[in-house]
Design a protein around this motif. Structure first.
Motif, PDB file in Angstrom:
ATOM      1  N   GLU A 178      17.830  -4.614  -7.134  1.00  0.00           N
ATOM      2  CA  GLU A 178      18.107  -5.362  -5.901  1.00  0.00           C
ATOM      3  C   GLU A 178      18.353  -4.447  -4.709  1.00  0.00           C
ATOM      4  N   THR A 179      18.796  -3.222  -4.997  1.00  0.00           N
ATOM      5  CA  THR A 179      19.198  -2.372  -3.873  1.00  0.00           C
ATOM      6  C   THR A 179      18.290  -1.170  -3.627  1.00  0.00           C
ATOM      7  N   LEU A 180      17.652  -0.669  -4.669  1.00  0.00           N
ATOM      8  CA  LEU A 180      16.901   0.588  -4.519  1.00  0.00           C
ATOM      9  C   LEU A 180      15.415   0.336  -4.264  1.00  0.00           C
ATOM     10  N   GLU A 181      14.805   1.245  -3.490  1.00  0.00           N
ATOM     11  CA  GLU A 181      13.381   1.095  -3.179  1.00  0.00           C
ATOM     12  C   GLU A 181      12.588   2.279  -3.739  1.00  0.00           C
ATOM     13  N   VAL A 182      11.401   1.959  -4.251  1.00  0.00           N
ATOM     14  CA  VAL A 182      10.532   2.992  -4.847  1.00  0.00           C
ATOM     15  C   VAL A 182       9.415   3.310  -3.849  1.00  0.00           C
ATOM     16  N   GLY A 183       9.126   4.591  -3.653  1.00  0.00           N
ATOM     17  CA  GLY A 183       8.050   4.983  -2.730  1.00  0.00           C
ATOM     18  C   GLY A 183       6.917   5.662  -3.474  1.00  0.00           C
ATOM     19  N   ILE A 184       5.680   5.338  -3.094  1.00  0.00           N
ATOM     20  CA  ILE A 184       4.521   6.006  -3.710  1.00  0.00           C
ATOM     21  C   ILE A 184       3.629   6.556  -2.598  1.00  0.00           C
ATOM     22  N   ILE A 185       3.416   7.861  -2.631  1.00  0.00           N
ATOM     23  CA  ILE A 185       2.561   8.505  -1.621  1.00  0.00           C
ATOM     24  C   ILE A 185       1.260   8.903  -2.306  1.00  0.00           C
ATOM     25  N   GLY A 186       0.171   8.290  -1.876  1.00  0.00           N
ATOM     26  CA  GLY A 186      -1.138   8.504  -2.523  1.00  0.00           C
ATOM     27  C   GLY A 186      -1.496   7.248  -3.313  1.00  0.00           C
ATOM     28  N   LEU A 187      -2.375   6.428  -2.712  1.00  0.00           N
ATOM     29  CA  LEU A 187      -2.763   5.184  -3.404  1.00  0.00           C
ATOM     30  C   LEU A 187      -4.197   5.297  -3.897  1.00  0.00           C
ATOM     31  N   GLY A 188      -4.437   6.299  -4.732  1.00  0.00           N
ATOM     32  CA  GLY A 188      -5.723   6.402  -5.420  1.00  0.00           C
ATOM     33  C   GLY A 188      -5.624   5.594  -6.705  1.00  0.00           C
ATOM     34  N   ASP A 189      -6.431   5.956  -7.685  1.00  0.00           N
ATOM     35  CA  ASP A 189      -6.482   5.167  -8.922  1.00  0.00           C
ATOM     36  C   ASP A 189      -5.118   5.086  -9.599  1.00  0.00           C
ATOM     37  N   TRP A 230      10.590  -4.363  -8.735  1.00  0.00           N
ATOM     38  CA  TRP A 230      11.139  -3.347  -7.831  1.00  0.00           C
ATOM     39  C   TRP A 230      10.520  -3.510  -6.447  1.00  0.00           C
ATOM     40  N   LYS A 231      11.272  -3.113  -5.437  1.00  0.00           N
ATOM     41  CA  LYS A 231      10.708  -3.111  -4.084  1.00  0.00           C
ATOM     42  C   LYS A 231       9.926  -1.808  -3.935  1.00  0.00           C
ATOM     43  N   VAL A 232       8.628  -1.915  -3.632  1.00  0.00           N
ATOM     44  CA  VAL A 232       7.775  -0.718  -3.569  1.00  0.00           C
ATOM     45  C   VAL A 232       7.230  -0.511  -2.157  1.00  0.00           C
ATOM     46  N   ASN A 233       7.413   0.702  -1.632  1.00  0.00           N
ATOM     47  CA  ASN A 233       6.794   1.117  -0.366  1.00  0.00           C
ATOM     48  C   ASN A 233       5.688   2.104  -0.727  1.00  0.00           C
ATOM     49  N   ALA A 234       4.509   1.949  -0.139  1.00  0.00           N
ATOM     50  CA  ALA A 234       3.423   2.839  -0.551  1.00  0.00           C
ATOM     51  C   ALA A 234       2.494   3.151   0.620  1.00  0.00           C
ATOM     52  N   SER A 257      12.760   5.241   1.010  1.00  0.00           N
ATOM     53  CA  SER A 257      12.700   5.032  -0.454  1.00  0.00           C
ATOM     54  C   SER A 257      13.725   5.901  -1.178  1.00  0.00           C
ATOM     55  N   ASP A 258      14.258   5.365  -2.281  1.00  0.00           N
ATOM     56  CA  ASP A 258      15.299   6.077  -3.050  1.00  0.00           C
ATOM     57  C   ASP A 258      14.686   6.920  -4.162  1.00  0.00           C
ATOM     58  N   TYR A 259      13.534   6.467  -4.692  1.00  0.00           N
ATOM     59  CA  TYR A 259      12.765   7.313  -5.620  1.00  0.00           C
ATOM     60  C   TYR A 259      11.352   7.404  -5.061  1.00  0.00           C
ATOM     61  N   ILE A 260      10.922   8.610  -4.764  1.00  0.00           N
ATOM     62  CA  ILE A 260       9.614   8.808  -4.133  1.00  0.00           C
ATOM     63  C   ILE A 260       8.716   9.594  -5.073  1.00  0.00           C
ATOM     64  N   MET A 261       7.517   9.068  -5.271  1.00  0.00           N
ATOM     65  CA  MET A 261       6.602   9.733  -6.184  1.00  0.00           C
ATOM     66  C   MET A 261       5.324  10.124  -5.431  1.00  0.00           C
ATOM     67  N   TYR A 262       4.945  11.388  -5.552  1.00  0.00           N
ATOM     68  CA  TYR A 262       3.697  11.854  -4.947  1.00  0.00           C
ATOM     69  C   TYR A 262       2.586  11.713  -5.978  1.00  0.00           C
ATOM     70  N   SER A 263       1.557  10.922  -5.636  1.00  0.00           N
ATOM     71  CA  SER A 263       0.431  10.738  -6.561  1.00  0.00           C
ATOM     72  C   SER A 263      -0.865  11.142  -5.860  1.00  0.00           C
ATOM     73  N   SER A 316      14.522   3.882 -15.941  1.00  0.00           N
ATOM     74  CA  SER A 316      14.591   2.434 -15.793  1.00  0.00           C
ATOM     75  C   SER A 316      13.385   1.922 -14.993  1.00  0.00           C
ATOM     76  N   ILE A 317      13.007   2.656 -13.943  1.00  0.00           N
ATOM     77  CA  ILE A 317      11.838   2.239 -13.139  1.00  0.00           C
ATOM     78  C   ILE A 317      10.563   2.308 -13.990  1.00  0.00           C
ATOM     79  N   LEU A 318      10.424   3.407 -14.747  1.00  0.00           N
ATOM     80  CA  LEU A 318       9.180   3.611 -15.503  1.00  0.00           C
ATOM     81  C   LEU A 318       9.120   2.784 -16.784  1.00  0.00           C
ATOM     82  N   SER A 319      10.246   2.155 -17.142  1.00  0.00           N
ATOM     83  CA  SER A 319      10.275   1.398 -18.404  1.00  0.00           C
ATOM     84  C   SER A 319       9.280   0.234 -18.377  1.00  0.00           C
ATOM     85  N   CYS A 320       8.853  -0.177 -17.163  1.00  0.00           N
ATOM     86  CA  CYS A 320       7.917  -1.313 -17.081  1.00  0.00           C
ATOM     87  C   CYS A 320       6.553  -0.964 -17.670  1.00  0.00           C
ATOM     88  N   PHE A 321       6.256   0.323 -17.883  1.00  0.00           N
ATOM     89  CA  PHE A 321       4.961   0.703 -18.474  1.00  0.00           C
ATOM     90  C   PHE A 321       4.931   0.496 -19.985  1.00  0.00           C
TER      91      PHE A 321
END
Ligand SMILES: NC(=O)C1=CN([C@@H]2O[C@H](COP(=O)(O)OP(=O)(O)OC[C@H]3O[C@@H](n4cnc5c(N)ncnc54)[C@H](OP(=O)(O)O)[C@@H]3O)[C@@H](O)[C@H]2O)C=CC1
Ligand SMILES: O=C(O)C(=O)Cc1ccc(O)cc1
Length: 445
Positions: free
Chosen positions: A15-26, A40-44, A76-82, A164-169
């Motif tokens: 409810e409170t944390l936001e996930v960021g993804i930089i790079g929207l390739g495959d 999760w709330k996702v910013n990309a 974003s609180d967790y940012i992932m570079y892809s 916890s974020i990645l557990s959805c996989f």
């Protein structure tokens, strides 16, 4: 700040944390869709020029598409570079300073040495570093596949949040250091790709579509053809990055090329005893007890005839097939032996491709009559001589290209062969996906 807001139970994080993804390739798209679907709330973002198109593409989701990595990083609180492994330093240098105070940051690239170096160099010191790597491509279901988690500079709470974020996989999470990751994936990925890339170059050099040639039909050949086409249907930079940037990969790929060359020389010089002894010694190291290879029954093999035969791009009847010298398979076992690699030790960090490569290798080596026939064909039958020559040139070429660390010539080599097979990718991917799903369902853990 993320570290403060992480207090509380994991259900409240969503409810409170936001996930960021930089790079929207495959891969970035796959991550964004799944993480968002899990609530999760996702910013990309991708490059600014793709903003409008991405907004359109994701209009049916809750994913918050932004113009650039600064905007993603700020909130974003967790940012992932892809992004491409080759660009990781440049991209983190650009957006890293905009990272939200106390955020957790990581990458999803296939090689961790440059990624960790970039994160350490360009992120503010208040940030934490937790990286990951899904050991499968974007079109494979993540369920049950290994997902490496690297807690590099962080508190246990930060690792828990990323878990916890990645557990959805529904993947199998494997915790490793960046160094362990690179060492293992050099064995499982880089050298496996080198073998299939070489097959593609050799077939193209001989102007052959292997599914149209009787000597390349059925069983093991189906796996070789489908996986080679699968790799060439993908983006060159994925394979270039994990081979060229991984410090351990060069050595492996070089050894593979040396194994291919040395075995080929023994074949053409008809040094039968030396060749046979060398294969048997390598086989004992990889598959057998010190004194004997334990043959397996067809039920125990990772792959079985009826499974292998089902996935052909061609239609040559079984009785018209000819046995193969399988230089590519003999050489991988020789390479593992020379480098003292026991591939089964790496199953925790294996990709579907690696498991199938090991499966076909085991299929050949754990059926003594098949291995004997393969050795006999290699030594006495000239049918495969020119194919094996081209394969040897190809393996050497890839090793040289990776050894020079040359992205430009890697790209040219890759795309030239990709062009040769163009037109068959759609069908090969479809058959390849079915083959992977079936084989994985039939293989042991
Ligand atoms: N494909 C696979 O099977 C797997 C890939 N990986 C790793 O995941 C990472 C991504 O791979 P993948 O998704 O396949 O590759 P893609 O090329 O599809 O995606 C990378 C994306 O990042 C974009 N990008 C580059 N620079 C920036 C920037 N400054 N800001 C925002 N976006 C940027 C690229 O744009 P542009 O194309 O215009 O450069 C591209 O859209 C790689 O490091 C790869 O090694 C990991 C597991 C599996
Ligand atoms: O299975 C393979 O080896 C693939 O080709 C897909 C792939 C490519 C890059 C990765 O970092 C992980 C998986």
């Amino acid at each position: 700040m993320a570290t403060t807001r992480m207090n509380g139970d994991s259900s409240s994080w969503k409810e409170t944390l936001e996930v960021g993804i930089i790079g929207l390739g495959d891969m970035g798209k796959m991550y964004a869709r799944r993480i968002s679907a899990a609530g999760w709330k996702v910013n990309a973002c991708d490059l600014p020029q793709k903003y409008e198109a991405l907004k359109q593409e994701f209009s049916d989701t809750n994913i918050n598409i932004l113009q650039n990595g600064h905007l993603v990083s700020r909130r974003s609180d967790y940012i992932m570079y892809s992004v491409e492994a080759e660009y990781i330093d440049r991209v983190v240098a650009m957006y890293g300073p905009s990272t939200k105070l106390g955020a957790i940051v990581g990458g999803q690239t296939s090689c961790k040495a440059p990624e960790i170096a970039a994160l350490e160099e360009h992120l503010p010191p208040d940030t934490q570093i937790v990286s990951c790597h899904s050991l499968h491509g974007p079109s494979v279901s993540p369920r049950g596949q290994p997902l490496v988690l690297i807690s590099h500079r962080c508190t246990p709470e930060a690792t828990s949040l990323v878990r916890s974020i990645l557990s959805c996989f529904d993947s199998k999470i494997v915790e490793l250091s960046a160094k362990e990751h690179d060492r293992i994936t050099a064995d499982t990925q880089a050298v496996t790709h080198a073998a299939f890339l070489s097959m593609g170059v050799a077939w193209a050099a001989n102007n052959q579509f292997p599914w149209e040639v009787t000597r390349y039909n059925g069983g093991i050949e189906n796996v070789k053809i489908n996986l080679t086409l699968r790799i060439y249907s993908n983006k060159w930079h994925v394979y270039a990055g994990l081979a060229i940037l991984n410090p351990s990969a060069r050595k492996q790929i070089k050894q593979y090329a040396s194994s291919v060359t040395e075995l080929y020389k023994l074949i053409i010089e008809r040094r039968a005893e030396e060749f046979t002894n060398r294969i048997h010694e390598a086989a004992r190291f990889v598959f057998g007890s010190p004194h004997s290879i334990n043959p397996l029954t067809s039920d125990e093999l990772l792959l079985r005839d009826e499974v292998l035969d089902r996935f052909s791009l061609g239609s040559v009847p079984k009785d018209e097939r000819t046995p193969n010298s399988h230089l590519s398979l003999l050489a991988i076992v020789d390479c593992w032996w020379k480098l003292r690699i026991v591939p089964y030790d790496h199953m925790i960090c294996s990709t579907p491709l690696f498991r199938m490569w090991l499966g076909v290798t085991e299929y050949l080596f754990k059926q003594p009559q098949l291995l004997d026939e393969c050795i006999r064909i290699a030594l006495t039958d000239d049918t495969f001589r020119s194919d094996d020559l081209e394969f040897t040139f190809a393996a050497r070429g890839w090793a040289e290209c990776v050894g020079f660390g040359d992205f430009g010539s890697y790209r040219k080599r890759f795309e030239a062969t990709q062009g040769f097979f163009e037109g068959r990718f759609e069908e090969a991917t479809k058959i390849g996906n079915e083959m992977i799903a079936t084989i994985l369902a039939h293989t042991k853990d």
